[in-house]
Write an enzyme that holds these catalytic residues in place. Structure first.
Site, PDB file in Angstrom:
ATOM      1  N   ARG A 170     -31.490 -33.446  31.173  1.00  0.00           N
ATOM      2  CA  ARG A 170     -31.722 -34.731  30.515  1.00  0.00           C
ATOM      3  C   ARG A 170     -32.973 -34.671  29.648  1.00  0.00           C
ATOM      4  O   ARG A 170     -32.994 -35.191  28.530  1.00  0.00           O
ATOM      5  CB  ARG A 170     -31.862 -35.837  31.563  1.00  0.00           C
ATOM      6  CG  ARG A 170     -30.543 -36.247  32.198  1.00  0.00           C
ATOM      7  CD  ARG A 170     -30.754 -37.261  33.311  1.00  0.00           C
ATOM      8  NE  ARG A 170     -31.274 -36.626  34.516  1.00  0.00           N
ATOM      9  CZ  ARG A 170     -32.131 -37.199  35.353  1.00  0.00           C
ATOM     10  NH1 ARG A 170     -32.586 -38.425  35.099  1.00  0.00           N
ATOM     11  NH2 ARG A 170     -32.533 -36.572  36.438  1.00  0.00           N
ATOM     12  N   ARG A 193     -41.416 -39.445  44.261  1.00  0.00           N
ATOM     13  CA  ARG A 193     -41.991 -38.271  43.612  1.00  0.00           C
ATOM     14  C   ARG A 193     -41.461 -38.121  42.199  1.00  0.00           C
ATOM     15  O   ARG A 193     -40.258 -38.253  41.961  1.00  0.00           O
ATOM     16  CB  ARG A 193     -41.667 -37.002  44.411  1.00  0.00           C
ATOM     17  CG  ARG A 193     -42.181 -35.732  43.727  1.00  0.00           C
ATOM     18  CD  ARG A 193     -41.936 -34.502  44.560  1.00  0.00           C
ATOM     19  NE  ARG A 193     -40.548 -34.155  44.710  1.00  0.00           N
ATOM     20  CZ  ARG A 193     -39.801 -33.561  43.783  1.00  0.00           C
ATOM     21  NH1 ARG A 193     -40.296 -33.308  42.587  1.00  0.00           N
ATOM     22  NH2 ARG A 193     -38.532 -33.255  44.035  1.00  0.00           N
ATOM     23  N   HIS A 243     -31.928 -37.808  44.487  1.00  0.00           N
ATOM     24  CA  HIS A 243     -31.908 -37.227  43.144  1.00  0.00           C
ATOM     25  C   HIS A 243     -30.667 -37.742  42.435  1.00  0.00           C
ATOM     26  O   HIS A 243     -29.562 -37.694  42.985  1.00  0.00           O
ATOM     27  CB  HIS A 243     -31.886 -35.704  43.210  1.00  0.00           C
ATOM     28  CG  HIS A 243     -32.228 -35.038  41.917  1.00  0.00           C
ATOM     29  ND1 HIS A 243     -31.364 -35.038  40.847  1.00  0.00           N
ATOM     30  CD2 HIS A 243     -33.325 -34.370  41.507  1.00  0.00           C
ATOM     31  CE1 HIS A 243     -31.929 -34.384  39.834  1.00  0.00           C
ATOM     32  NE2 HIS A 243     -33.121 -33.970  40.218  1.00  0.00           N
ATOM     33  N   HIS A 271     -32.816 -35.999  48.234  1.00  0.00           N
ATOM     34  CA  HIS A 271     -33.484 -34.862  47.592  1.00  0.00           C
ATOM     35  C   HIS A 271     -34.858 -34.550  48.167  1.00  0.00           C
ATOM     36  O   HIS A 271     -35.178 -33.386  48.390  1.00  0.00           O
ATOM     37  CB  HIS A 271     -33.619 -35.146  46.096  1.00  0.00           C
ATOM     38  CG  HIS A 271     -34.237 -34.044  45.310  1.00  0.00           C
ATOM     39  ND1 HIS A 271     -33.731 -32.768  45.303  1.00  0.00           N
ATOM     40  CD2 HIS A 271     -35.338 -34.007  44.502  1.00  0.00           C
ATOM     41  CE1 HIS A 271     -34.465 -31.998  44.516  1.00  0.00           C
ATOM     42  NE2 HIS A 271     -35.456 -32.728  44.038  1.00  0.00           N
ATOM     43  N   HIS A 272     -35.669 -35.563  48.401  1.00  0.00           N
ATOM     44  CA  HIS A 272     -37.058 -35.297  48.802  1.00  0.00           C
ATOM     45  C   HIS A 272     -37.526 -36.365  49.776  1.00  0.00           C
ATOM     46  O   HIS A 272     -37.271 -37.551  49.576  1.00  0.00           O
ATOM     47  CB  HIS A 272     -37.965 -35.291  47.561  1.00  0.00           C
ATOM     48  CG  HIS A 272     -39.332 -34.723  47.802  1.00  0.00           C
ATOM     49  ND1 HIS A 272     -39.640 -33.410  47.561  1.00  0.00           N
ATOM     50  CD2 HIS A 272     -40.478 -35.298  48.258  1.00  0.00           C
ATOM     51  CE1 HIS A 272     -40.910 -33.194  47.840  1.00  0.00           C
ATOM     52  NE2 HIS A 272     -41.436 -34.328  48.278  1.00  0.00           N
ATOM     53  N   ARG A 313     -36.601 -41.134  39.213  1.00  0.00           N
ATOM     54  CA  ARG A 313     -35.397 -40.787  39.967  1.00  0.00           C
ATOM     55  C   ARG A 313     -34.842 -41.949  40.777  1.00  0.00           C
ATOM     56  O   ARG A 313     -33.625 -42.098  40.907  1.00  0.00           O
ATOM     57  CB  ARG A 313     -35.693 -39.597  40.887  1.00  0.00           C
ATOM     58  CG  ARG A 313     -35.877 -38.298  40.115  1.00  0.00           C
ATOM     59  CD  ARG A 313     -36.372 -37.184  40.995  1.00  0.00           C
ATOM     60  NE  ARG A 313     -36.388 -35.920  40.255  1.00  0.00           N
ATOM     61  CZ  ARG A 313     -36.874 -34.791  40.743  1.00  0.00           C
ATOM     62  NH1 ARG A 313     -37.398 -34.768  41.953  1.00  0.00           N
ATOM     63  NH2 ARG A 313     -36.837 -33.689  40.022  1.00  0.00           N
ATOM     64  N   HIS A 371     -22.659 -11.853  56.895  1.00  0.00           N
ATOM     65  CA  HIS A 371     -21.802 -10.871  57.571  1.00  0.00           C
ATOM     66  C   HIS A 371     -22.305 -10.619  58.982  1.00  0.00           C
ATOM     67  O   HIS A 371     -23.309  -9.934  59.187  1.00  0.00           O
ATOM     68  CB  HIS A 371     -21.759  -9.574  56.763  1.00  0.00           C
ATOM     69  CG  HIS A 371     -21.276  -9.768  55.369  1.00  0.00           C
ATOM     70  ND1 HIS A 371     -19.945  -9.940  55.042  1.00  0.00           N
ATOM     71  CD2 HIS A 371     -21.955  -9.846  54.195  1.00  0.00           C
ATOM     72  CE1 HIS A 371     -19.823 -10.101  53.737  1.00  0.00           C
ATOM     73  NE2 HIS A 371     -21.024 -10.057  53.199  1.00  0.00           N
ATOM     74  N   GLU A 378     -33.267 -31.974  36.279  1.00  0.00           N
ATOM     75  CA  GLU A 378     -33.668 -33.072  35.415  1.00  0.00           C
ATOM     76  C   GLU A 378     -33.966 -32.587  33.995  1.00  0.00           C
ATOM     77  O   GLU A 378     -33.941 -33.358  33.033  1.00  0.00           O
ATOM     78  CB  GLU A 378     -34.913 -33.730  36.017  1.00  0.00           C
ATOM     79  CG  GLU A 378     -35.206 -35.121  35.569  1.00  0.00           C
ATOM     80  CD  GLU A 378     -36.245 -35.757  36.465  1.00  0.00           C
ATOM     81  OE1 GLU A 378     -37.429 -35.730  36.116  1.00  0.00           O
ATOM     82  OE2 GLU A 378     -35.866 -36.269  37.537  1.00  0.00           O
TER      83      GLU A 378
END
Length: 595
Positions: free
Chosen positions: A404, A568, A388, A527-528, A425, A98, A401
């Site tokens: 799974r 990773r 990922h 992702h990383h 991954r 805002h 993850e």
């Protein structure tokens, strides 16, 4: 401040407009709407001056009238996605969305893909600005000298930065923590799966036999043996101590599951499998605040300052509202995260990922890496970037993850399994991209849902399809019903036999036999970033020129390279940021005391 009646009315109006799309006619901006109350109804003075870069006074005024996040979320219709029911941590920051004198934005849009009707709203967007932009102005601010002094400056308010702050404060250092975003928590607040640790009390209570050496071996194997072995030893050998440390601060890390690439159940998370990241980030935030850490949001570090001998002397900050200023400091800890949200940079190092979505928060653009390199830091492994495998294109959110790990399977548009669901991954992402449509479906039953609290967040986001039978679910997904039913039956047979003879999945926690059945679409997303600045086992940043530590400069978390090698493992990020964050904070505090 406002009366309860006024506050209740304002809360109802705000929720109504946000959720139902109430038309907000002229005036154009939120400040215009409040104009009759005077500038000091929002600001710290009648002249309209801001209180600080946190907009502490302004946000407090918003809360006094409209209520806090919990009140706003509770007032929202249950059948709608509420932007106020969130994973955000720390102090409420209404001004994140805002805006008073410009178009308001929905900060959620930086990650998610939902449509919210924002009062006086515009489009959320961000253009990356190099840290050395406005160099002439920056040089003048440096020449003006330090505005204030502290022992340790920490860059970034994710898990690594907050852990460093708590650690440094406990070592007796005065700490200023700087975060460029309007809200704290970094990527940590988004993490859901768990924190890997070996030989822990929680494992022992559950009868899980694990060894730190096994965690070292799994991490090295997952990283294709390109990790720095000494850093991996620090990660694993300190992992159980890090769990104990978090527990001492009030964290619940008693639930233990398994994530891809692990040989043993070692992924620690809150009871019932709730999201680990927001919980850990909140615990660390509360601990940092309790210890008197000076935390400043909307405060971007654009340069690390050094003397003629290369010794760190402080930082140059650009406050969103206060402008450039210098903080003199004996030591600096860089914990600013990676660059997964900066796709231009991602594609520079890995062209295959050009145009990919990212699971990261909007601030993960590589600022910390830039200021480190400007200060002469060495880097490594920048070309290794992880996708990922389970990102929701519908919700703009990463699916942990742990879904799974707790028993879900992955099927393609033909209704067939095509991989070991808890492989690493990189392999899972590659397998999904080979399927029709370059995406797949994550399928699970009600027993999996009940085993993992994190799933309720996906239900709230309305991105999960549901059917009372597998065949009914197949119709929702537009996949062959008979084929999908055969796939589930075959998989259940593997669970009974305790052996997946099709894809050699190592853990088979449960049959999928409890209706309803659920599924959601998944696709890989950046992702990383495994690469970053080079550090030693004490989190000291090494110089590109000399290979020796830069005096007074430390780093922890995703901004560093070497811990994870080329890939990773799920669950190692939280372990990384907590363990090395603690080390960096303690090392920086000791350096400040000794120098």
């Amino acid at each position: 401040m406002f009366s309860g009646k006024v506050k209740k009315t304002a809360l109802a109006l705000l929720v109504s407009g946000f959720v139902t799309g109430t038309a907000y006619a002229a005036p154009e901006f939120l400040a215009d709407f409040h104009a009759e109350n005077g500038c000091d109804s929002c600001h710290a003075s009648a002249k309209g001056s801001v209180s600080d870069d946190n907009l502490s006074h302004e946000n407090a005024q918003c809360v006094s009238c409209h209520g806090d996040l919990k009140e706003l979320a509770a007032a929202a219709p249950k059948d709608k996605v509420s932007p106020h029911q969130s994973h955000l941590i720390g102090e409420i920051a209404c001004t994140s969305c805002h805006k008073g004198h410009e178009k308001s934005v929905t900060y959620c849009d930086s990650c998610h893909s939902f449509s919210f009707d924002m009062p006086y709203g515009g489009k959320w967007e961000r253009k990356f600005t190099p840290v050395n932009a406005d160099k002439d102005i920056q040089d003048k601010a440096i020449a003006a000298g330090a505005k204030e002094t502290t022992d340790v400056v920490i860059i970034g308010s994710g898990g690594a930065g907050l852990a460093a702050a708590v650690s440094a404060r406990d070592a007796g250092a005065k700490v200023i923590l700087l975060e460029k975003e309007p809200i704290p928590g970094g990527n940590t607040k988004l993490a859901a799966g768990g924190m890997n640790a070996a030989e822990t009390k929680s494992q022992a209570k559950l009868g899980i036999e694990d060894k730190k050496q096994i965690m070292i071996d799994d991490t090295m194997k997952g990283g294709r043996e390109l990790n720095d072995p000494e850093l991996v030893k620090v990660l694993a050998n300190n992992s159980s101590d890090s769990i104990d440390w978090l527990t001492s601060l009030g964290a619940d890390m008693t639930d233990v599951g398994r994530m891809g690439g692990a040989s043993v159940n070692r992924s620690h998370r809150p009871t019932g499998g709730a999201g680990v990241g927001a919980h850990v980030a909140q615990v660390l935030w509360d601990s940092a605040v309790k210890r008197g850490t000076d935390i400043r949001l909307n405060s971007r570090v654009v340069r690390i300052l050094e003397d003629a001998n290369g010794k760190v002397t402080g930082v140059l900050v650009k406050g969103e509202y206060t402008g450039y200023y210098v903080i003199k400091a004996d030591a600096v800890v860089i914990a600013a995260g990676g660059f997964a949200k900066n796709n231009d940079r991602v594609a520079k190092y890995d062209p295959k990922l050009k145009g990919f979505k990212a699971t990261n928060h909007p601030g993960a653009t590589g600022d910390g890496l830039d200021v480190a390199q400007l200060a002469g830091a060495a880097t490594r492994d920048l070309e290794y970037i992880q996708a990922h495998p389970t990102y929701s294109p519908d919700g703009g959110v990463m699916i942990t993850e742990a879904v799974r790990g707790n028993g879900a399977i992955v099927v393609n548009r033909e209704g067939k399994r095509f991989m070991n669901e808890i492989t690493t991954r990189d392999k899972a992402s590659a397998a999904i991209l080979q399927q029709t449509g370059e995406s797949a479906y994550l399928l699970f039953d009600d027993s999996v849902r009940k085993s993992l609290k994190a799933i309720e967040g996906y239900m709230h986001l309305q991105i999960v399809k549901q059917g009372n039978t597998v065949e009914e679910l197949a119709k929702q997904l537009n996949v062959p019903a008979a084929e999908l039913a055969t796939t589930v039956t075959t998989y259940n047979g593997f669970v009974k036999a305790a052996k997946d003879s099709q894809f050699e999945r190592p853990n088979l926690p449960r049959e999928l036999v409890t209706p309803p059945y659920y599924a959601l679409e998944i696709a890989p997303a950046v992702h990383h970033t495994m690469g970053g600045v080079v550090i030693d086992t004490q989190a000291e940043v090494k110089s590109e020129k000399t290979g020796k530590p830069i005096s007074g400069l430390y780093a922890a978390g995703e901004v560093t390279g070497g811990v994870h090698g080329a890939n990773r493992l799920g669950g190692n990020a939280i372990s990384d940021i907590v363990t090395f964050g603690r080390i960096a904070g303690a090392s920086a505090a000791k350096y400040a005391k000794d120098n």
